[in-house]
Design a protein around this motif. Structure first.
Motif, PDB file in Angstrom:
ATOM      1  N   LYS A  85       0.715  -1.197  -0.141  1.00  0.00           N
ATOM      2  CA  LYS A  85      -0.037  -0.002  -0.021  1.00  0.00           C
ATOM      3  C   LYS A  85       0.905   1.228   0.130  1.00  0.00           C
ATOM      4  N   SER A  86       1.998   1.249   0.728  1.00  0.00           N
ATOM      5  CA  SER A  86       2.728   2.429   0.805  1.00  0.00           C
ATOM      6  C   SER A  86       3.753   2.414  -0.222  1.00  0.00           C
ATOM      7  N   GLY A  87       3.765   1.646  -1.085  1.00  0.00           N
ATOM      8  CA  GLY A  87       4.473   1.865  -2.412  1.00  0.00           C
ATOM      9  C   GLY A  87       5.790   1.139  -2.199  1.00  0.00           C
ATOM     10  N   TYR A  88       6.113   0.547  -1.198  1.00  0.00           N
ATOM     11  CA  TYR A  88       7.580  -0.137  -0.986  1.00  0.00           C
ATOM     12  C   TYR A  88       7.519  -1.400  -2.062  1.00  0.00           C
ATOM     13  N   ILE A  89       6.405  -1.991  -2.041  1.00  0.00           N
ATOM     14  CA  ILE A  89       6.451  -3.230  -2.856  1.00  0.00           C
ATOM     15  C   ILE A  89       5.853  -3.216  -4.140  1.00  0.00           C
ATOM     16  N   TYR A  90       6.492  -3.855  -5.161  1.00  0.00           N
ATOM     17  CA  TYR A  90       5.984  -3.613  -6.371  1.00  0.00           C
ATOM     18  C   TYR A  90       6.253  -5.150  -7.097  1.00  0.00           C
ATOM     19  N   GLN A  91       5.451  -5.099  -8.184  1.00  0.00           N
ATOM     20  CA  GLN A  91       5.781  -6.204  -8.822  1.00  0.00           C
ATOM     21  C   GLN A  91       5.972  -5.974 -10.486  1.00  0.00           C
ATOM     22  N   ASP A  92       7.212  -6.463 -11.008  1.00  0.00           N
ATOM     23  CA  ASP A  92       7.865  -6.169 -12.094  1.00  0.00           C
ATOM     24  C   ASP A  92       8.391  -7.163 -12.862  1.00  0.00           C
ATOM     25  N   GLU A  93       8.628  -7.167 -14.170  1.00  0.00           N
ATOM     26  CA  GLU A  93       9.603  -8.092 -14.963  1.00  0.00           C
ATOM     27  C   GLU A  93      11.137  -7.426 -14.720  1.00  0.00           C
ATOM     28  N   HIS A  94      11.808  -8.446 -14.359  1.00  0.00           N
ATOM     29  CA  HIS A  94      13.112  -7.735 -14.133  1.00  0.00           C
ATOM     30  C   HIS A  94      14.151  -9.025 -13.822  1.00  0.00           C
ATOM     31  N   PRO A  95      15.319  -8.654 -14.377  1.00  0.00           N
ATOM     32  CA  PRO A  95      16.300  -9.827 -14.222  1.00  0.00           C
ATOM     33  C   PRO A  95      16.681  -9.948 -12.790  1.00  0.00           C
ATOM     34  N   VAL A  96      16.428 -11.402 -12.359  1.00  0.00           N
ATOM     35  CA  VAL A  96      16.896 -11.726 -10.851  1.00  0.00           C
ATOM     36  C   VAL A  96      17.911 -12.884 -11.184  1.00  0.00           C
ATOM     37  N   ASN A  97      18.407 -12.944 -10.006  1.00  0.00           N
ATOM     38  CA  ASN A  97      19.266 -14.404  -9.847  1.00  0.00           C
ATOM     39  C   ASN A  97      18.309 -15.420  -9.476  1.00  0.00           C
ATOM     40  N   PHE A  98      18.697 -16.496 -10.654  1.00  0.00           N
ATOM     41  CA  PHE A  98      17.804 -17.394 -10.509  1.00  0.00           C
ATOM     42  C   PHE A  98      18.735 -18.986 -10.268  1.00  0.00           C
ATOM     43  N   CYS A  99      17.953 -19.708  -9.376  1.00  0.00           N
ATOM     44  CA  CYS A  99      18.688 -21.266  -9.346  1.00  0.00           C
ATOM     45  C   CYS A  99      17.718 -21.980 -10.259  1.00  0.00           C
ATOM     46  N   THR A 100      18.377 -22.533 -11.300  1.00  0.00           N
ATOM     47  CA  THR A 100      17.308 -23.377 -12.240  1.00  0.00           C
ATOM     48  C   THR A 100      17.427 -24.790 -11.643  1.00  0.00           C
ATOM     49  N   ARG A 101      18.120 -25.227 -10.609  1.00  0.00           N
ATOM     50  CA  ARG A 101      17.853 -26.338  -9.902  1.00  0.00           C
ATOM     51  C   ARG A 101      16.646 -26.298  -8.879  1.00  0.00           C
ATOM     52  N   CYS A 102      16.680 -25.198  -8.157  1.00  0.00           N
ATOM     53  CA  CYS A 102      15.683 -25.198  -7.004  1.00  0.00           C
ATOM     54  C   CYS A 102      14.334 -24.327  -8.083  1.00  0.00           C
ATOM     55  N   GLU A 103      14.742 -24.003  -9.111  1.00  0.00           N
ATOM     56  CA  GLU A 103      13.534 -23.452  -9.962  1.00  0.00           C
ATOM     57  C   GLU A 103      13.025 -22.111  -9.200  1.00  0.00           C
TER      58      GLU A 103
END
Length: 872
Positions: free
Chosen positions: A171-189
């Motif tokens: 609500k206060s704008g700290y959290i948002y959803q976005d398409e963005h590069p992230v570190n990803f573990c392909t084993r843990c998916e």
RNA sequence: GGGCUCGUGGUCUAGUUGGCUAUGACGUCGCCUUGACAUGGCGGAGGUCCUGAGUUCGAAUCUCAGCGGGCCCA
């Protein structure tokens, strides 16, 4: 056999000769009550709230946890004695991958074999079992936990607060959803945060190939399909002609621009690099900077996507091989070189991470806000703040909080399938699992009634970073009454995670720093100086140690092992020393109790003897020193000061001095007993935070009531004269002992008359005389001693070498010299009729002293002279 | 490559606003079974305070450079 609980002054025949830690610790553990450690919300006392680290319930409380908890318990107990209303909560940080993996292992399943709900239950059951196991160890270690403030992050009561904090920050704008590069573990998916990336050195191959006429060096040819640009340094003359051009990607054929960027290292490889989405963090940088398009070549499972054409479906390793082979046959692969590089891996499973672009949830990192709060906290030790600052300063991305796992706090949102609107539950409906329930209202934007519940769950740090808000009673309505907490104790390994996230969340949700102080302890290394690990075989298990030496010994090891913040090597030596100290203390107390048993204690007896005043003055200093150390969390120094006082001052010096008086029955015996009593009582109380079992047992022989309910020692005895004169007394005794030792006498051998010429007369109540077994006289006048040469020491190696066969004649000649000549020898001497030079260091006169006509030995203690007349 | 931290007898360590003979523990050696304690007491041996240069009457301590270890990060 276990003895019954008893309190109050013991008679000497009740006293066990040996201190049996196993029996004592078990007995007291059974009799202590949890209620004594509860935080009282209605108390008028000043509060002292501790934001304790919730351990991961693996089932084993390891030695590093033990160190951490010992520190917490030391100051929790100390603060209670100082009159604070202390909260020492116990949390359990349950969610996360290790438990998922363990459940899969134990049940021989994968998480996809059963329903999400069933899998969660299996994780919960295992966790509860582990927590029960660990609680036993906590109790055995005598930690004064406030069990009324226990929290378990996987329980609805806790994770509804995690969800509430999510909704508030959304609500206060700290959290948002976005398409963005992230570190990803392909084993843990799953996506992982930077804090969860560890780095490993490995050797890889740098491949040089022809890229539409330009030589490019890359370690990741499999990403060729994801190439979106070629970059060169703007000042690199080799590539001036490429400015503004575009190039055709080999094997794939799509055109990419050439961009110029200062960050390209002209000396690395060919000086031209390809930018792929995404090979590493630098690619993300360039991709943003130059507004490049996105080409996803690797999917969540680590397989190549359709844009890879004929390579689609291959794993990245297979694809790399295939592409290199195809480059070779096309004749564009020029050369290959070995290269050392550091690769980021998943900290749980060690799989190299990929940087993938996905829709994820993020928390905005507002660096200045966090920096300001971090500066308002007092850091122990101070330099740990620097680590926090360094971490804050180099944060580049926001915190990715979504995970693609099961055993975690659900993200409480739905997406309207019709219009894509994000819908959240009412706060009063928390906790909420959006995969099991639906919103109560239709979509506020389009009125649709079909929603998709969010399957992503929250990063575990989202749970634990509100530990302080939880224990202070945060319910969403601003700042709780008892917030911020007074202190956060933790290891330096989680400064960039737990400490960082906790500050971020507290500031975001309450606008305030989470704690007044943070206390950072070091890591425990094995006895060989390396990190403990199964493969090294240097792991120490707390339960094993406690079984062999007792919880108190382990606690002492924790206290003395290391200064705050520095790593501590485990050492059996220190544990053994700790257990010896307990034996020594037990014997000191036994001695005192035997004395008290003779005719009781007079707590108001006048303190007469010098030694008694001296001991009280030293005790007073010790209390002041220990209290100051405790205030600064310097437990090593505090316990050291207690040990030194008890062992050196009280046992080795004071008791030796006062023994004679205690065995006798004159008036000054009462004075000594009162002193012993005071020392006994004070030592029990100062030891209470460190060795709760031992202190309680010892105190129970002295008085009624628990030592842990007594106030901290408040004892002052200011008598500088007694201190100075007492120190002299002790030194005189030590010197006379040394004298006896040098003479080959037993320490209790009788001496004749001993005279001490000191600046003041001293009423030592004959302590010195009895201690050294001699007739001691204290005098303030100057010593009248006549120095008499009593013999000559020849240095035979010098004499023999110089005079050969005249040696004995030389020695006879020297012996014939007068006393005056011996003190100031002439240059030459007549030997067998010849004048020969006297070599240096050939001899030294021996002196003896005569006092009032009797021959005496002389000892000096500073400028004080002590004469000893032999007992002939 | 950057940041932090550290380098003291065989081992672990105290000591840094510069100043007596560098602290203590473990180990080691010698002596002592004295009425709390041999899981004890007393005493001894053992140190280029990482290296070099500088500042200073004086450096383990301050400055600079170097060497080496640990941790975190790129």
């Amino acid at each position: 056999m276990q003895r019954p609980i008893r309190y109050g002054m013991a008679s000497s025949d009740e006293l066990p000769k040996n201190y049996d830690f196993a029996e004592v610790e078990e007995r007291w553990q059974k009799s202590w009550r949890d209620e004594d450690h509860y935080f009282d919300p209605n108390s008028k006392k000043p509060q002292f709230v501790i934001d304790t680290p919730p351990p991961y319930p693996t089932g084993n409380f390891h030695i590093g946890n033990a160190l951490n908890w010992c520190y917490i318990d030391f100051f929790a107990r100390y603060k209670r004695m100082k009159g604070y209303n202390v909260m020492f909560p116990q949390g359990w940080d349950c969610h996360g991958l290790p438990t998922e993996v363990k459940v899969e292992e134990l049940n021989h399943i994968t998480k996809n074999d059963v329903s999400r709900e069933k899998f969660r239950k299996m994780c919960r059951d295992l966790t509860i079992k582990n927590i029960e196991q660990m609680r036993l160890t906590l109790r055995r270690m005598a930690f004064s936990t406030d069990w009324s403030n226990e929290y378990i992050t996987m329980m609805p009561k806790y994770y509804s607060k995690t969800q509430l904090s999510f909704l508030r920050m959304l609500k206060s704008g700290y959290i948002y959803q976005d398409e963005h590069p992230v570190n990803f573990c392909t084993r843990c998916e799953t996506a992982i945060a930077f804090a969860e990336v560890s780095y490993e050195d490995r050797e890889t191959q740098l491949n040089f190939f022809d890229f539409d006429g330009v030589e490019i060096a890359t370690t990741r040819p499999e990403l060729l399909a994801a190439c979106v640009a070629v970059a060169v340094h703007p000042a690199d003359d080799r590539y001036h002609n490429l400015k503004g051009k575009s190039l055709k990607v080999p094997l794939f054929g799509h055109a990419v621009p050439v961009v110029q960027d200062e960050a390209v290292d002209p000396k690395f490889g060919s000086g031209a690099v390809m930018i792929c989405t995404f090979g590493d963090k630098q690619d993300v940088h360039w991709w943003k900077q130059h507004n490049l398009p996105l080409r996803k070549a690797i999917d969540r499972k680590g397989k190549m996507t359709e844009i890879c054409g004929k390579y689609t479906g291959l794993s990245s390793t297979e694809c790399r091989k295939a592409i290199l082979a195809d480059m070779k046959s096309a004749g564009i692969l020029k050369k290959q070189e070995k290269l050392q590089q550091r690769v980021g891996t998943c900290w749980r499973c060690k799989t190299p991470i990929e940087i993938l672009s996905n829709k994820q949830w993020f928390i905005r990192i507002r660096q200045q806000e966090i920096r300001d709060a971090a500066h308002q906290i007092k850091w122990y030790p101070e330099h740990m703040l620097l680590r926090m600052e360094n971490w804050i300063d180099q944060m580049e991305w926001d915190w990715c909080i979504s995970r693609q796992r099961i055993f975690a706090t659900p993200i409480p949102v739905w997406t309207c399938t019709k219009c894509g609107e994000i819908v959240v539950p009412d706060e009063k409906d928390l906790p909420c699992d959006p995969t099991l329930t639906k919103p109560k209202q239709p979509c506020p934007k389009c009125g649709g009634n079909d929603f998709k519940g969010e399957e992503d769950v929250l990063d575990t740090w989202m749970d634990s970073s509100i530990s302080v808000l939880n224990v202070t009673g945060w319910d969403g309505s601003g700042k709780p009454k008892i917030f911020p907490a007074q202190i956060r104790p933790q290891g330096h390994d989680i400064i960039r995670t737990w400490a960082f996230y906790s500050i971020l969340r507290s500031v975001a949700l309450t606008g305030s720093k989470p704690w007044d102080q943070i206390l950072v302890n070091g890591m425990v290394l094995g006895e060989d100086g390396f990190k403990m690990s199964k493969s090294r075989g240097n792991v120490i298990v707390p339960e094993d140690l406690v079984g062999r030496y007792g919880a108190d010994a382990l606690r002492q090891w924790a206290a003395t092992g290391a200064a705050l913040g520095s790593d501590i090597m485990f050492s059996w030596n220190d544990v053994i020393a700790a257990s010896r100290f307990q034996t020594k203390m037990w014997n000191i107390f036994r001695f005192a109790l035997i004395q008290f048993g003779k005719d009781g204690i007079d707590e108001n007896a006048p303190i007469t003897a010098l030694a008694d005043r001296w001991l009280l003055a030293r005790l007073s200093d010790t209390v002041a020193a220990v209290s100051a150390r405790m205030e600064n969390y310097e437990f090593d120094e505090a316990l050291k000061a207690i040990r030194e006082f008890a062992w050196d001052v009280l046992a080795d010096n004071y008791i030796e001095l006062a023994k004679g008086r205690l065995y006798a029955s004159d008036v000054s015996r009462k004075s000594a007993c009162r002193v012993l009593y005071t020392a006994y009582d004070s030592l029990c109380r100062m030891l209470a935070p460190f060795v709760p079992y031992f202190a309680e047992e010892s105190y129970s022989y002295l008085k009624k009531g628990s030592v842990h309910k007594q106030p901290w020692v408040d004892f002052t005895f200011n008598d500088p004269a007694a201190k100075a004169e007492g120190d002299l007394l002790v030194k005189v005794v030590a010197e006379v002992r040394k004298y006896k030792h040098d003479k080959g006498l037993a320490l209790n051998a009788p001496l004749g008359k001993v005279t001490v010429y000191a600046p003041h007369t001293t009423n030592d109540e004959n302590d010195t005389a009895r201690t050294i077994n001699a007739d001691v006289h204290w005098r303030t006048d100057k010593a009248h001693l006549d120095k008499v040469v009593s013999g000559i020491d020849f240095n035979r190696s010098v004499v023999g070498k110089t005079f050969r066969k005249d040696a004995s004649a030389f020695m006879d000649a020297v012996k014939a010299l007068s006393a005056e000549e011996l003190a100031h020898p002439p240059k030459t001497i007549a030997v067998n009729g010849k004048d020969l030079p006297i070599p240096e260091n050939a001899f030294a006169p021996q002196y003896s002293y005569v006092e009032e006509g009797a021959k005496v030995d002389m000892i000096t203690v500073g400028d004080v002279i002590v004469t000893v007349a032999g007992k002939e």
